[in-house]
Design an enzyme around this catalytic site. Sequence first.
Site, PDB file in Angstrom:
ATOM      1  CB  THR A  64      72.587  25.795  29.323  1.00  0.00           C
ATOM      2  OG1 THR A  64      71.568  26.739  28.866  1.00  0.00           O
ATOM      3  CG2 THR A  64      72.492  25.460  30.820  1.00  0.00           C
ATOM      4  CB  THR A 121      68.201  32.464  28.808  1.00  0.00           C
ATOM      5  OG1 THR A 121      67.626  31.454  29.660  1.00  0.00           O
ATOM      6  CG2 THR A 121      68.957  31.811  27.664  1.00  0.00           C
ATOM      7  CG  ASP A 122      66.881  32.631  34.496  1.00  0.00           C
ATOM      8  OD1 ASP A 122      66.476  32.134  33.415  1.00  0.00           O
ATOM      9  OD2 ASP A 122      66.793  31.971  35.464  1.00  0.00           O
ATOM     10  CE  LYS A 143      64.282  32.814  29.919  1.00  0.00           C
ATOM     11  NZ  LYS A 143      65.078  32.158  30.990  1.00  0.00           N
TER      12      LYS A 143
END
Lengths: 461, 665
Positions: free
Chosen positions: A107, A183-184, A262
């Site tokens: 994104t 980002t996951d 993360k």
Amino acid sequence: MSEDFFQGYKGEALDLLKKYQVRVWGQAEIQTTRGDFKGTVLPRSENDDDKHIVLKIITGYNIGIDTGTVTGMKETGYKKANYQIPEKEFPITEGLPKIKLLGTGGTIASRLDYRTGAVIPAFTPGELYGAVPELADICNLTTDKLFAVFSENMGPEQYKKLAISIGEEIEKGIDGIVIGHGTDTLSHTAAALTFMIQNSPIPIVLVGSQRSSDRPSSDAALNLMHAMTAAGHGDIAEVMVCMFGPTSDEYGFLHRGTRVRKMHSSYRSTFRTIGDIPLATVTRKGVVPIKQDYKPRRKDKQVKIMPYFEEKVTIVYYYPNMQPDVIDALVDAGYKGIIIAGTGLGHINKPLYPAIERAHAKGVHMFMTVQTLWGYTHMFVYDTGRDLMAKGIIPAANMLPETAYIKLGWTLGQTNDPEEVKRIMLTPINDEITEREPYNGYLIYQGGVKEVDEFVRKVHK
Amino acid sequence: MYNYQKMENHFDPRANYEKTKKEVSYVPRKEATQKTYDDIGFMSGLEVHQQLLTDKKLFCNCPAGRFHDSDDYDAEVIRHMRPTLSELGEYDGTALMEFKTRKEIVYRLKHQTTCTYEVDDTPPFPINRQALDIAIEISLLSKLNIVGEVHITRKQYLDGSIPTGFQRTAIIGVEGEIPLKNKNVRLIQLSIEEDSCREISDIGHTRVYKTDRLGMPLIETVTYPDMVNPDEVMEACNYIRFLNRSTGKVRVGMGAGREDVNVSCKGGTRVEIKGVAHTKWIPELTHNECFRQWALLKIREKLQSKFADYKAWEMSHGFLDFDMFEITYEPLKVAKDSGEKLVAVNLPGFKGIMSHFTQPGKMFADEISDRLKVVACLEKPNLLHTEQFEPIITDLDLDIIAPMLNAGPDDAQLIVWGPEEDMKTALETIEERCKMAFEGVPEETRKSFENGTTIFERVLPGADRMYPDTDSAPIPLTNEVIDELSKGLPTDVVARYNQLKEWGVAESTYNYIFKRNLFPIIDTISKKHKISPKWLGNFIGHRMKWVEGHFEKGEGFNYEIIEDLLVFLKKKNYNLKLAYKMLPVLYHYPKMELESVLTSIKFKERQQDEITEKIDFLSEKFSSICYSDSTENRIDWIMGQLSRMAYGNMGLENLYQVVKQKISE
């Protein structure tokens, strides 16, 4: 193929639109038992029900009309929206570094997908320039969209393809690589690239965003600027993750690809270096190293691409009362490597012992990491640990479980010899195992305590 | 540039101001008639904001309605806002302007009122159903068509007033109507939305907000521009506010209700006056805004007559050196010392325009200055010009500047200063505003002041800033839900509201009365037993409320007991005031005999004579103990001795008269 006039509509709602011949993007007047409504019919998200028609009314708001209340409908006009980020040619500036942005999905720049209601990426240099014109002051940008997959769908195939493409770019003389990524699983890819691309002469920066660029307060633009700055002007030639330092729009961190994780499902400052301090901070002014032992940028092209991966590797997250059949099932399913995330210093319970012995006998490579994420395995401290080592589990020091998983996959892609596997696993390539844990590596303070609250009031989190 | 006495009188800006004011046919509001407004085509619509009375915020579980001081905060977060594309693929005008200003936005957070949602680090939780239901009820009362499905929409606000950069908002109903004295006013829509941050300061490139109010549920009722004079606007506003309040489910007090007022004149543009804090300001503000637009149209006419092809109009500028002038003007001294830049601008054909009337006490040059503050972040005073009432640019200065700019006799000049990096935007802003003068009235939002004037706030945002909220699923509103909510609706709330007002019941009681649905009780008891509705309304609205807040409710208490109590007092011919003392006991022991209640408050029935016969004795006693022998003191002292005894047996007013009379005998 004929045009889809009823994007996303199904069942009752679709029947109604067809009956009154009203199309998506058509201006409609709708009579209902609740009064009259006027507006443009919008596509409906595929996962929503079939009992409502979505209308954009004149004031710009969207509303839904209950199909059960509709008594009449008429299309009075038609105007299809053309949604695109304004594309402008990315200006080339003499003297700025050449950056290649590799797109994987995610994104960083995005637009709305009406079918799912979610955001989908848009990625050409022109589009990016339209959205973040400041990039032209940082570098000369070219892009390659390697694939468009969501972060959770990134896997060994993509890691290998990325590594090979980056090798080619280095060969062609690029000054820096930026990889746009959801980002996951950003840190998984960062670890994989650290192992697959060794001795890189240039920075390889992975970047994502926690708020998609369709939002005014998105972190995407700033992250991109930071990543481009690190890739084009920074001196650190490693595989790094570049994301927000604090949640405020202030500076980014560069994290070593093997030590980053993360840590929050939605915060902007979600990425943290675990068990160590971050490599550097980055602002639009440049990179400021925090660690001094980084690998500096070089002029040569002596990179080593090692695109290997064995897919039959897994992570087992231990919990009290775990049954041995979990391990047995993995062995029977042909898994060749297991990373265990054990409790405390690296423990699992006794009932699992027979299953561990069986796995070891079948040649399954097992490594122990810790669920605590911070700290080392210490399997000599308790009998349990010594037992486990005797049964073939090798402690992986302070390697993060996910990094260990990626490294074991990469290692088993090259060899199956137990001694060689052990040697590769325990020889750090870029700090996935560190000799020392700095005393300021582990910093999880608790709010509510006076001195912490005083700190938080003064320093932007 | 030093303050000097005008030596030659080429052009008198003050006279020009008065002359143009006359040309615009400006009259103070008191002198204005409907004809005044018809002549300039007054048109106005409203956006009435009302906070809802809920326990929690709209999209998270933080408490609503708790506020803290600006310096009382636990942490700060910084954000910058960037424009994004709308759903239809366009950038919004305001968005681009706000981006130009490059503000650093600082949010001050307090743990008690702010979680990670407010700072946009957590996605929204499902919408607060309590708030949604109140919004539906008010929509029904406003006779709006209720939507079939509520779609949460993001409305962009790049001023930073919301950390996400957008407000989550949703339409509940469209196309309604409210009745005024002489006409009906149509409603465009009613939406539910999250409230924004409160601004602490906005200086240069830094704007500071606090997040206590952020996220509180709010409704916005929007009318069509059906109002044709300032008083009608206020009437419509009051109607909507009363309607909202009459449900008893909205917040009251400072800042709980705010209005945006849209105004235009014939040939003008919709201009939005934002955040009007008091309804009583509305008439003056709308009056002045309409005339401001009328004045801007006059300016357009004048400029267009000077330039056949006004699209080709261009201003020129030149950078000045501070050392070229003798500087006594304090702001310029400061600018010089802080190394700022100084620019002179020539505006061809703008002589007589700079000092042209726009609002009472304001001229066209202020329009430029206001924009420089907002768009280029130049704090005021930010410009000097050749038509100031108290000139600072001297003829000597002009001798240097005019030739440099190739200025002609029909031109106006201005001087602007500020940090070098802001000068580009400043010049663009000046040119933009001047070019707009050829077009007429710029679309913008304006900030209001108590004196009835306004200043530029932002470019008016369009529908382009709306974007579906991808974090929220649509919420269906079934017929069953709506029917259920309709059942609980008071049928004639506004009539009831007006009735209470007419009776003279204190306004502070209304919320409680409506919330507990006590209006029918007041109405019935006062009529049936001939009790003053004003007294009864205040008794219930203040005393009953206080008792509920301070005593434990006994089993079996209901509001009908109030009637029994008052009937009992009337029958016994006791003073109704006794009810104040009896109510707490009755609330706690609703089954107690009323006689026993009287005993418990130590009430003793006494005939009037029994009380008044003590006056002579007390008067004598006073003479023996008093320090000062004034009649007033004497009466007060005697009243003090007797009031307890009199309570419930005779009115104090009555007793006072008797005491007064007896003393004078």
